[in-house]
Design a protein around this motif. Structure first.
Motif, mmCIF file in Angstrom:
data_model
loop_
_atom_site.group_PDB
_atom_site.id
_atom_site.type_symbol
_atom_site.label_atom_id
_atom_site.label_comp_id
_atom_site.label_asym_id
_atom_site.label_seq_id
_atom_site.Cartn_x
_atom_site.Cartn_y
_atom_site.Cartn_z
ATOM 1 N N PRO A 97 0.778 -1.245 0.000
ATOM 2 C CA PRO A 97 0.000 0.000 0.000
ATOM 3 C C PRO A 97 0.806 1.290 0.000
ATOM 4 C CG PRO A 97 -0.027 -0.973 2.181
ATOM 5 C CD PRO A 97 0.701 -1.943 1.271
ATOM 6 N N GLY A 98 2.081 1.248 0.400
ATOM 7 C CA GLY A 98 2.850 2.480 0.452
ATOM 8 C C GLY A 98 4.327 2.227 0.616
ATOM 9 N N VAL A 99 5.115 3.236 0.251
ATOM 10 C CA VAL A 99 6.573 3.155 0.308
ATOM 11 C C VAL A 99 7.109 4.478 0.848
ATOM 12 C CG1 VAL A 99 6.830 3.912 -2.107
ATOM 13 C CG2 VAL A 99 8.667 2.618 -1.030
ATOM 14 N N MET A 100 8.221 4.402 1.564
ATOM 15 C CA MET A 100 8.851 5.615 2.084
ATOM 16 C C MET A 100 10.358 5.564 1.860
ATOM 17 S SD MET A 100 8.638 5.123 6.179
ATOM 18 C CE MET A 100 8.590 3.463 6.797
ATOM 19 N N LEU A 101 10.966 6.705 2.055
ATOM 20 C CA LEU A 101 12.416 6.828 1.933
ATOM 21 C C LEU A 101 12.866 8.026 2.735
ATOM 22 C CD1 LEU A 101 13.142 9.379 -0.215
ATOM 23 C CD2 LEU A 101 11.978 7.803 -1.721
ATOM 24 N N GLY A 102 14.135 8.021 3.094
ATOM 25 C CA GLY A 102 14.724 9.153 3.797
ATOM 26 C C GLY A 102 15.457 10.045 2.820
ATOM 27 N N VAL A 103 15.358 11.348 3.035
ATOM 28 C CA VAL A 103 16.071 12.299 2.177
ATOM 29 C C VAL A 103 16.475 13.508 3.016
ATOM 30 C CG1 VAL A 103 13.951 13.418 1.348
ATOM 31 C CG2 VAL A 103 16.018 13.541 -0.027
ATOM 32 N N ARG A 109 17.197 19.327 -4.666
ATOM 33 C CA ARG A 109 17.017 18.671 -5.970
ATOM 34 C C ARG A 109 16.365 17.298 -5.804
ATOM 35 N NH1 ARG A 109 21.650 17.491 -10.555
ATOM 36 N NH2 ARG A 109 20.193 16.769 -12.116
ATOM 37 N N ALA A 110 16.837 16.523 -4.832
ATOM 38 C CA ALA A 110 16.244 15.201 -4.588
ATOM 39 C C ALA A 110 14.801 15.341 -4.121
ATOM 40 C CB ALA A 110 17.066 14.429 -3.550
ATOM 41 N N PRO A 123 4.671 12.647 8.277
ATOM 42 C CA PRO A 123 4.712 13.388 9.547
ATOM 43 C C PRO A 123 5.744 12.788 10.493
ATOM 44 C CG PRO A 123 2.445 12.847 8.931
ATOM 45 C CD PRO A 123 3.349 12.104 7.983
ATOM 46 N N PRO A 124 6.531 13.644 11.155
ATOM 47 C CA PRO A 124 7.543 13.115 12.074
ATOM 48 C C PRO A 124 6.895 12.409 13.263
ATOM 49 C CG PRO A 124 7.525 15.522 12.101
ATOM 50 C CD PRO A 124 6.543 15.091 11.071
ATOM 51 N N VAL A 125 7.573 11.400 13.783
ATOM 52 C CA VAL A 125 7.095 10.754 15.005
ATOM 53 C C VAL A 125 7.338 11.734 16.154
ATOM 54 C CG1 VAL A 125 7.435 8.406 14.170
ATOM 55 C CG2 VAL A 125 9.265 9.529 15.404
ATOM 56 N N PRO A 126 6.518 11.684 17.173
ATOM 57 C CA PRO A 126 6.651 12.653 18.276
ATOM 58 C C PRO A 126 8.028 12.606 18.938
ATOM 59 C CG PRO A 126 4.580 11.438 18.459
ATOM 60 C CD PRO A 126 5.381 10.781 17.368
ATOM 61 N N ALA A 127 8.601 13.764 19.150
ATOM 62 C CA ALA A 127 9.891 13.857 19.840
ATOM 63 C C ALA A 127 9.754 13.275 21.241
ATOM 64 C CB ALA A 127 10.345 15.312 19.913
ATOM 65 N N GLY A 128 10.767 12.568 21.667
ATOM 66 C CA GLY A 128 10.760 11.978 22.994
ATOM 67 C C GLY A 128 10.118 10.608 23.068
ATOM 68 N N SER A 129 9.433 10.190 22.005
ATOM 69 C CA SER A 129 8.822 8.860 22.013
ATOM 70 C C SER A 129 9.904 7.818 21.752
ATOM 71 C CB SER A 129 7.733 8.760 20.946
ATOM 72 O OG SER A 129 8.301 8.689 19.653
ATOM 73 N N GLY A 141 11.661 14.277 10.688
ATOM 74 C CA GLY A 141 10.813 14.611 9.543
ATOM 75 C C GLY A 141 11.547 14.534 8.222
ATOM 76 N N HIS A 142 12.549 13.666 8.122
ATOM 77 C CA HIS A 142 13.332 13.533 6.888
ATOM 78 C C HIS A 142 12.782 12.464 5.948
ATOM 79 C CE1 HIS A 142 17.155 15.205 9.040
ATOM 80 N NE2 HIS A 142 16.184 16.080 8.969
ATOM 81 N N LEU A 143 11.594 11.928 6.236
ATOM 82 C CA LEU A 143 11.035 10.855 5.417
ATOM 83 C C LEU A 143 9.977 11.393 4.461
ATOM 84 C CD1 LEU A 143 10.594 8.074 8.129
ATOM 85 C CD2 LEU A 143 12.530 8.433 6.593
ATOM 86 N N LEU A 144 9.945 10.780 3.293
ATOM 87 C CA LEU A 144 8.882 11.056 2.313
ATOM 88 C C LEU A 144 8.182 9.739 2.034
ATOM 89 C CD1 LEU A 144 10.877 13.243 -0.270
ATOM 90 C CD2 LEU A 144 9.408 14.038 1.601
#
Length: 149
Positions: A97-103, A109-110, A123-129, A141-144
């Motif tokens: 159903p979905g794919v992600m990557l870090g950038v 440009r990327a 969406p970033p996971v909550p800080a401190g979790s 929050g570096h994931l797409l």
């Protein structure tokens, strides 16, 4: 000129690495006793000892992940797009159903390349979790991600 790698089930991939790959690397890492603290080798050794884990809250929506490398001289000619589209077609055929990557957020440009392919910020996971500790890219929050279904 480049390559694309991906897995349909990130959590299964990480579990397999923990069973089959990381133990051997950890044995080899014992020979790295002379690694200079703060060096690139020291950072790699930390990853071997404590690999990042993808948060299950993310893999519920984006279970697959990908990584692509295209040589600079081959960029801008459609090669990367064709590589990614080939992988996306294979993932869709498997019903993923979905794919992600870090950038890197500074790699404009990327980010534009992925945006053109339909990727949007995860969406970033909550800080401190605990999940933020397991995957710094997810916390920062570096994931797409891209929905495939």
């Amino acid at each position: 000129a480049g390559d694309v790698l991906g897995v349909a089930d990130t959590l299964a991939f990480e579990a397999r690495c923990e069973r089959e790959w990381w133990p051997r690397l950890r044995e080899d890492a014992a020979r790295w006793a002379g690694v200079v603290p703060g060096s690139p080798d020291a950072a790699l050794l930390r990853l071997v000892e404590h690999p990042e884990r993808t948060p299950p809250t993310l893999t519920a929506t984006w279970p697959a992940h990908l990584h692509i490398d295209v040589l600079p001289e081959a960029q801008g000619h459609g090669h990367g797009r064709r590589l990614v589209e080939h992988l996306l077609d294979a993932l869709r055929a498997q019903g993923v159903p979905g794919v992600m990557l870090g950038v890197d957020p500074e790699n404009h440009r990327a980010r534009a390349f992925y945006r053109h392919l339909g990727f949007t910020p995860v969406p970033p996971v909550p800080a401190g979790s605990p999940e933020a500790h397991d995957d710094p890219d997810a916390a920062a929050g570096h994931l797409l991600g891209l929905r495939l279904t």
